[in-house]
Structures are given as C-alpha cells and as structure tokens.
Design a protein around this motif. Structure first.
Motif, PDB file in Angstrom:
ATOM      1  N   UNK A 306      -7.635 -20.626 -26.862  1.00  0.00           N
ATOM      2  CA  UNK A 306      -9.160 -19.715 -26.362  1.00  0.00           C
ATOM      3  C   UNK A 306      -8.190 -19.771 -24.983  1.00  0.00           C
ATOM      4  N   UNK A 307      -7.434 -18.633 -24.005  1.00  0.00           N
ATOM      5  CA  UNK A 307      -6.952 -18.073 -23.367  1.00  0.00           C
ATOM      6  C   UNK A 307      -7.923 -18.316 -22.048  1.00  0.00           C
ATOM      7  N   UNK A 308      -7.355 -18.218 -20.677  1.00  0.00           N
ATOM      8  CA  UNK A 308      -8.341 -18.392 -19.979  1.00  0.00           C
ATOM      9  C   UNK A 308      -9.170 -16.691 -19.830  1.00  0.00           C
ATOM     10  N   UNK A 309      -8.547 -15.159 -20.287  1.00  0.00           N
ATOM     11  CA  UNK A 309      -9.634 -14.258 -20.500  1.00  0.00           C
ATOM     12  C   UNK A 309     -10.610 -14.351 -21.458  1.00  0.00           C
ATOM     13  N   UNK A 310     -10.374 -15.621 -22.402  1.00  0.00           N
ATOM     14  CA  UNK A 310     -12.081 -15.594 -23.126  1.00  0.00           C
ATOM     15  C   UNK A 310     -11.416 -15.111 -24.735  1.00  0.00           C
ATOM     16  N   UNK A 311     -10.063 -14.704 -25.101  1.00  0.00           N
ATOM     17  CA  UNK A 311      -9.454 -14.451 -26.305  1.00  0.00           C
ATOM     18  C   UNK A 311      -8.920 -15.344 -26.557  1.00  0.00           C
ATOM     19  N   UNK A 312      -9.592 -15.135 -28.451  1.00  0.00           N
ATOM     20  CA  UNK A 312      -8.896 -16.604 -28.966  1.00  0.00           C
ATOM     21  C   UNK A 312      -7.795 -16.562 -29.788  1.00  0.00           C
ATOM     22  N   UNK A 339      -8.552 -23.891 -23.878  1.00  0.00           N
ATOM     23  CA  UNK A 339      -9.542 -24.372 -24.469  1.00  0.00           C
ATOM     24  C   UNK A 339      -8.868 -24.468 -25.656  1.00  0.00           C
ATOM     25  N   UNK A 340      -8.737 -25.860 -26.218  1.00  0.00           N
ATOM     26  CA  UNK A 340      -8.492 -25.599 -27.669  1.00  0.00           C
ATOM     27  C   UNK A 340      -8.941 -26.324 -28.362  1.00  0.00           C
ATOM     28  N   UNK A 341      -9.364 -26.329 -29.925  1.00  0.00           N
ATOM     29  CA  UNK A 341     -10.492 -26.243 -30.890  1.00  0.00           C
ATOM     30  C   UNK A 341      -9.570 -26.703 -32.172  1.00  0.00           C
ATOM     31  N   UNK A 342     -10.199 -27.661 -32.925  1.00  0.00           N
ATOM     32  CA  UNK A 342      -9.003 -27.992 -34.559  1.00  0.00           C
ATOM     33  C   UNK A 342     -10.032 -27.746 -35.213  1.00  0.00           C
TER      34      UNK A 342
END
Ligand code: GTP
Ligand code: SPV
Ligand code: MN
Length: 658
Positions: A306-312, A339-342
C-alpha cells in the motif's frame, strides 16, 4: 481397539471412481463395492487403529490407507484430526523422548536437531515418474544431462519402491494426515492425504497446511493427492539413530507420479523432502494439474503493497531457495507512509478470473523459513511470527532457552550466555564454525504474522499486477529492470540464475541456472512449461508486467552494493510507478528498462554507488549471451517455444550492439 469386520452401511452405495486425471470414470456396483470394502477392512484387521474411526473415512481414503498399511506394516494407525489436543499429545511425547526441546523463553516453541546427514532437500534423488521420458525432461543432445527435472521410468520406480517400502514402518505408527492446500473448499484449493511414520512431520504439517478432520468431510468422493512418506528406518533399528532423528540418507528417494497425483518419499524427514504438501504437491504435482486446468503453480511469494496515497497493489515474486522471498514478503518499509502485508512467502497458485485479472492464493498455512540472517533488524515481522507455537530445526540454543543463529550476534544481551550449537556442542561468539546450520529453519503459523494480509485466506485470491524474478547475482546484473513484454518477461524468467545456497545439497558457491526459480521443482518438460506460460496471454487476460531484481550485486570490495531488506521498498516504489505508467523513470537497454539515474528514491540512504549498481558491463553481457544461448540450445532445444526463441534471438542482437 476394535477390529472392524463389516463395511460401513453408509458406504454401501454405488460410487464413482475416477483416476486422478479424471480420464477413466467407471461405476462400481454396490455388490462389487461391498466385496472391495470387505477386503480392505480384512487387510487392516491385523493392524490396530490407535486413533480415529477408520470407517468414517471416505471410501477412497480407506482404500488408500489400507493398501499402504498392508505394504508398510506399521504397528498401528493414527488418524489425525488436527486438534490442539492432538498436537499437545504428540509434542509431549516427543519432548519426553528427547526429540524436541522446549525453548523455555517462549510460549510453546521447540527446538529439534536432525541427524546431521539430513539437513536439506536432495535434488539429485528427486524424481518424476512418467511413461514417456519427455513428459518429464526436455530433449537434450547426446551426453548432456537435463538440468530441469529427473526422469525415472515406471518399471524402475516399481523396483525402487519394492526395495524400500515393504515393511518400512515396522514398529512405528502410521499417521494419516488429511490436509487442504489453500482455504478448505476454495475454488483453487486442493486436498491431499499424507501418510507418514514421523511425528515431527505430523507437527510440521499441522503448521504448514490446513490439516483437519473437516478436510475429510469436504473431500466426499472427490479425488485427493496421495502422499506416502517414511523415514525409512523400520524397527528394530540396526544402525545408531542420531539425535532421535530416524532417517536413511543412503536410500533417499522422493518420487512423483503426476498422472496418478501421487508422491512417494523415503529416507529423509526434513523440509521439502518430507512435508509433502509443500514442494512435492504444491509445485511438482500442482504444476501438472495447473497445466491441465490452465493456471500456474509457482515458487513465488505474494505481497500486498500500500502506497502513501492509500492504493494497494499485489505483487508475486519468484526467487530461488534462500534468496529472499520470506524477507520480501514481510518487508518493513523504510520509506514513510508505505505498508506491506504478506499473503504468502513461498508458493503461489494463480488463475485468471472472469474479469481477466490473475488471482493468486497462498496454498500454505505456515512459513518454513531460513533462520540464519533473520533478526529484528532484517525481518522483524518474521521474528514476531515465531515467538510462539513454532518449531526450530537445526538452530543453536542459549542457556536462557532462546534460539540462536548467525545474524543474532547483536541481539545477545548477555555476552557470557552459554550457546549450544546445532550439533549439540558448546559454542562461543566468534567461533569459526556456524552456530546454526545454514539451512536451519523456523516453522511458524502464518496467522501469527502481525502483517498477514486480511485477505490471505480469501478463497478467490488477490489480483496480481506485477511478477518479479530475481536471484543472487554477484556481478553484472542491475538492481532492477522491467522486461519489454509478457514474452520477454518469460524469456527473462527462463534465464534466471543464482548463486547456490544451503537449501539443497550443492556444495560451494557457484552461479547456477534456476529458470523461473523452479529448477528443483519442475513437474514436467520445461519447454512445455514455458509454452504454457506463453499461451496464457490470450482473450481478456490482463497479464502482469514482469520485472527482474538483484539485491545481491557486489562491489570491488566484495560487499553488497545495495542495503537490501526494508530498503527494497525503494525498488518496489519504482516498479509501482512504472505500473502506473511513468515513462520517464526508465530507459531502454539491451536487457530491459533500467531506472534512469536518480529515479529510485535514495533519500536518507547514505552512499549508494548508482553507476556500479545499475550498469550493464558489455563484456559481462556478451559472455552471458553466449552462455544463455548454450543453455537454451542444450537444455531446452527443440522443446523451446518459438516465441521464446524469438526473444532469445532479439536479446542476443541487442547485446551484440552494447
Ligand atoms: P526459501 O524458503 O528457501 O524458498 O528461501 P527464501 O527465498 O524465502 O529466502 P529468505 O527470505 O529466507 O532469505 C534467505 C537469506 O537471504 C536469509 O539469510 C536472508 O537474511 C537473506 N536475504 C534476504 N533478503 C535479502 C536482501 O535484500 N539483501 C541481502 N543481502 N540478503 C537478503
Ligand atoms: C526451498 O528450498 O525453496 C524451501 C525449503 O522453501 S524446503 O521446504 O525444504 O524446500
Ligand atoms: Mn522455497
């Protein structure tokens, strides 16, 4: 223990028997079925059921268990239900026996030491059994051994089984583990049943797969992947068992019958050799199923960024064993606002949806990760994941009941703490031998990962926008480049090479071909595999963009040029901006689109030698082009799809002009 004598009346109805490929559907009448079932239960009559109700198993599972029990002659059968209670019971027994040591500093963490002769996958003893050799391997010239896949003819396979499996579980318990790869009942998920005489395998399979009794209910009359595993050391044991770890290294065999969806593993208890849901099923067998059904089973992590602009954005990445998948999947970004999610750290099953997007699931339920190098500094999320309910194999141990391995030097607070190495010997900081085996691993439930993605168990998967290939390339290969097209991306994946690691038996460090990071896991003819990839670009399919990365380029001083780990987010940022259509941050080169100078955010990084990190040394690439040509001609030859051959020709021309 009651001896079953009559068949279960519920099962006394006609059933459909399909062979695993679905080819021969035949009906068996109730009478015939009754006879078969009688035989099955009589056979089993001599072997007690220690746990579970044999008669409640789906009929096909009954037959599978009975046949294999008759062959392997265990002293009893234990049908696993996957419950906590069951795990506690087995763990308790293994602690009493000395096979597991509680790591007292944590909750429900255990250390296991293997026989030092059984520490990694054994590629050279891993086989695919197909009637026709070229179903497994490519056509290579006289005298050239195929590098991808080992073929064994069915007749030899029968002999090899006969020489190993009869009576191989004597004196041991045969555990029956029903498991699902992928969320139970999901459209991409598949079911397997593993038989094993190793209780360590039972505990590990509980973590790595969804092993439960519900799997049997979901199975019904459907087919399942048959997994048969034995440590290959029947009792009474003649040789000395080291570390309470029975195994038979001289006689190891890991054989797959893809048409029958069947896996036979003998002699090893470790990792991909024995946790048969992982490489054997989810890659070698599943890639065959995937080819038949039009999807992909790959050695890839899956991450949501997820980038700072909220897009994943969802990305899948294929790196060879011990080349950084777990680390990238759980990356803790050093750039603010990211943000990174696994979703998964090792295997991806990917299928195009009706909307044309490529959806990926992680078929596993746990992480079997490389321990050395994992620390709060490099991978804090993995560290958080394995603070409880985890098994550590071949790591070192401190007198405070903690795990220890290379990379944790700075985290040992009391420098006088006593350390016992993976071999059980006293060890001190600074000793020349490693404290932990380089392929020592943690086995931890994925659900415990603090950044596990909320959709990681979504049965339909997550939509993949980019695929990344990468390996350990100490020289010549830039930090990142984008390939020109789907086909050029497949060619680039086919060219993948990496320095060998401790995950398999290879000695010393040499750069080896590991196409698509699948060399050890290829389930069928590599040329056909490339063709399958090529043909996925059709209809409404939105194929992902394909990239190549190299975190491991070294400078003159022999040190890594790139800091790696959490800083890799800077490369991901560049990749996502490219996905977004930012043209001016890349420039065309012979091998793909490389970042223009300054287009990767290096703020706060200190000194990075951009030119050395990104350069394409012409001499290196001209040499590489010759070697790559030789590889494709010899190793894929006539099986090379024309589309990939065109990419080979064109890249060669571009490199000649460097
Ligand atoms: P398998 O489980 O064998 O498939 O391995 P993997 O691809 O998941 O590799 P993993 O993430 O466990 O990393 C293997 C080793 O590479 C560890 O010792 C890591 O510390 C090291 N490593 C991972 N990422 C990086 C990186 O960005 N830079 C450097 N220098 N080392 C890394
Ligand atoms: C690998 O070698 O790529 C692994 C470890 O993930 S094992 O399960 O042993 O194959
Ligand atoms: Mn792996």
């Amino acid at each position: 223990m009651s001896t079953p004598t009559t068949a279960n009346p519920d099962l006394l109805k006609p059933y459909r028997d399909t062979d695993a490929s679905g080819a021969s559907l035949r009906q068996i009448s109730a009478d015939a079925f009754y006879v078969v079932n009688e035989i099955v239960t009589k056979r089993l009559g001599h072997i007690p059921i220690f746990k579970g109700d044999f008669h409640l198993l789906p009929y096909k599972v009954q037959r599978f268990v009975a046949e294999k029990a008759e062959l392997c002659r265990p002293r009893g059968i234990y049908i696993c239900d996957g419950s906590e209670h069951e795990a506690e019971e087995i763990t308790h027994k293994l602690v009493e026996r000395g096979m597991l040591t509680p790591l007292a500093a944590y909750e429900n963490n255990y250390l296991c030491r293997t026989d030092p002769k059984d520490v990694a996958r054994v590629e050279s003893k891993t086989w695919m059994v197909t009637p026709d050799k070229y179903q497994t391997v490519t056509h290579t010239p006289e005298g050239v051994e195929p590098m991808m896949g080992h073929w064994m003819p069915p007749t030899q396979f029968a002999d090899e089984l006969d020489a190993r499996f009869p009576g191989c579980m004597a004196g041991r318990i045969m555990y029956v583990i029903p498991f699902s790869m992928g969320p139970l009942g999901g459209p991409i998920s598949k079911i397997g049943v593993q038989l094993t005489d190793s209780n360590y395998v039972v505990l590990s399979m509980r973590v790595m797969t969804r092993a439960s009794h519900e799997v049997l209910d979901a199975l019904g009359n459907n087919d399942f992947v048959r997994c048969i595993h034995s440590v290959g050391l029947p009792r009474p044991v003649r040789q000395k068992v080291i570390n309470h770890w029975p195994c038979n290294p001289e006689r190891v065999i890991i054989a797959h019958r893809p048409a029958q969806r069947e896996i036979w593993s003998f002699g090893s208890g470790y990792g991909g050799n024995s946790l048969l849901g992982k490489k054997c099923f989810a890659l070698r067998i599943a890639s065959n199923i995937a080819r038949d059904e039009g999807w992909l089973a790959e050695h890839m992590l899956i991450m949501g960024v997820t980038r700072p602009n909220g897009k994943e954005h969802f990305i899948a990445a294929a790196f060879p064993s011990a080349c950084g998948k777990t680390n990238l999947a759980m990356l803790e970004p050093t750039l603010p606002g990211w943000k990174v999610r696994c979703v998964g750290d090792d295997i991806a099953w990917m299928k195009f949806g009706e909307d044309g997007r490529l959806y990926a699931i992680n078929p596993e339920a746990g992480f079997f990760g490389v321990a050395p190098g994992t620390s709060d500094k490099t991978n804090p999320m993995a560290v958080a994941t394995f603070q409880k309910n985890s098994i550590f194999t071949n790591v070192a141990e401190t007198s405070e009941g903690r795990y220890y391995w290379e990379g944790l030097e700075d985290e040992v607070k009391d420098k006088n703490v006593e350390i016992t190495d993976w071999l059980g010997n006293p060890w001190k900081l600074g000793d020349p031998t490693p404290a932990a085996h380089p392929n020592s691993r943690f086995c931890a439930p994925a659900s415990q990962c603090p950044i596990i993605h909320p959709d990681w168990e979504s049965p339909n998967g997550v939509p993949i926008e980019a695929i990344i290939f990468g390996g350990r390339r100490p020289e010549g290969v830039p930090l990142v480049f984008e390939t020109f097209s789907w086909k050029h991306g497949i060619f680039t994946g086919g060219c993948l090479k990496s320095e060998t690691t401790a995950a398999a038996e290879h000695k010393g460090k040499s750069v080896m071909h590991d196409p698509m990071a699948m060399r050890p896991f290829m389930g069928y003819n590599f040329g056909k595999y490339l063709e399958h990839w090529v043909h996925l670009q059709k209809g409404n399919h939105q194929v992902p963009k394909i990239y190549h990365v190299n975190w491991f380029r070294k400078g003159q001083d022999g040190k890594f040029l790139w800091p790696g780990y959490g800083e890799n987010i800077r490369v991901i940022d560049w990749i996502i901006r490219r996905l977004d259509g930012e043209e001016n941050i890349g420039e065309n080169t012979a091998i793909g689109v490389v970042p223009t100078k300054g287009s990767i955010n290096l703020e706060g990084l200190g000194v990075v030698n951009w030119d050395e990190l990104m350069s394409l040394p012409p001499d290196y690439w001209k040499q590489d082009a010759i070697e790559v040509r030789k590889f494709f001609e010899e190793q894929v030859g006539p099986d090379l799809p024309p589309e990939v051959r065109t990419e080979l020709d064109e890249q060669e021309k571009r490199i000649a002009n460097l």
